[in-house]
Enzyme design. Structure first.
Site, PDB file in Angstrom:
ATOM      1  N   SER A  13       0.701  -1.510  -0.337  1.00 62.13           N
ATOM      2  CA  SER A  13       0.104   0.106   0.534  1.00 62.13           C
ATOM      3  C   SER A  13       0.923   1.620   0.227  1.00 62.13           C
ATOM      4  CB  SER A  13      -1.147   0.128   1.188  1.00 62.13           C
ATOM      5  OG  SER A  13      -2.025   1.237   1.423  1.00 62.13           O
ATOM      6  N   MET A  14       1.101   2.347   1.382  1.00 64.56           N
ATOM      7  CA  MET A  14       1.457   3.410   1.401  1.00 64.56           C
ATOM      8  C   MET A  14       3.164   2.642   0.903  1.00 64.56           C
ATOM      9  SD  MET A  14       2.277   5.809   4.249  1.00 64.56           S
ATOM     10  CE  MET A  14       3.501   6.967   4.134  1.00 64.56           C
TER      11      MET A  14
END
Length: 258
Positions: free
Chosen positions: A85-86
């Site tokens: 994700s991030m």
């Protein structure tokens, strides 16, 4: 960064980058599932986990510079990057920062994130009032439900999550030469934010090999389908290690005093 278990005999070091609001502890269960000659190192971002006392960073450039510069003394052997994700975008930008300093990972694994050059299809969240911000986090499946339902934990986590979403939503992808290392991309079949096409678009970010795998589960398949993910990751890491002599372009870490 943290080392859950040091391994002086490892042939490859794997640096793992957490999702928004996450910390190094999410990778501890991986320790006994990776190949014996891989040393796991979990990235701890400022203001998270064991670095909770440090100021949170809200811009990708400053976060990447802080992480990448701290990695340099640990690049004394071949290494790969994994980010979810991030963490996928942060690990990608760290790889580009290192590339500019003539240091290259042998592989980049990105997970649960659309390719960084693609525009966001939703409005920014980081400036929303608290109730709306939490509702948006739940709708996007971007934060574990156990965290969202824990009142005391959310009081602690909200500033961290808001800072991390600020990093993501103010990030501007810049056009640069593709990475010379292969990229493998993973995503969940039920992830509402990452379509197969968005995952496939990572292919343009490398001049080397590319592959992608869709796993069962939603955005947090990294937890719900951890066994399968680690099996696939282990297969790839084993192949990478068997080919390490081929990575002749891998440079030594730059002299920190230069």
């Amino acid at each position: 960064m943290t080392y859950p278990k040091r391994n002086s005999q490892a042939r490859l070091r794997l640096f793992c980058f957490p999702y928004a609001g996450g910390n190094s502890f999410i990778f501890r269960p991986w320790l006994n599932s990776l190949p014996a000659d891989v040393e796991l190192s979990a990235i701890e971002m400022p203001g998270h986990g064991t670095r909770m006392a440090e100021p949170l960073l809200t811009r990708m450039t400053e976060l990447v510079a802080a992480i990448a510069s701290s990695l340099l003394p640990h690049l004394d052997k071949p290494f790969a990057l994994f980010g979810h994700s991030m963490g996928a975008w942060v690990s990608f930008e760290v790889a580009r920062w290192l590339q500019a300093h003539h240091v290259y990972p042998v592989h980049l694994f990105v997970s649960g994130a659309r390719a960084p050059q693609l525009p966001s299809l939703r409005s920014p969240l980081h400036q929303l009032p608290e109730v709306e911000f939490v509702a948006a986090l739940r709708r996007l499946q971007g934060t574990p439900e156990a965290v969202l339902e824990h009142t005391e934990l959310m009081e602690l986590m909200l500033p961290i999550l808001r800072a991390d979403f600020t990093v993501l939503e103010t990030y501007i992808h810049s056009s640069q030469a593709p990475l010379p290392c292969p990229i493998t991309a993973f995503s969940g079949l039920q992830d509402v934010d990452v379509s197969p096409e968005m995952l496939q678009a990572w292919q343009t970010r490398t001049s080397a090999g590319f592959s992608h795998r869709m796993l069962p589960g939603d955005h947090f398949f990294i937890h719900s389908d951890q066994t399968l993910l680690l099996q696939l990751l282990t297969q790839e890491l084993t192949q990478i290690i068997s080919r390490l002599p081929e990575y002749a372009s891998l440079k030594s870490p730059p002299d920190l005093g230069s």
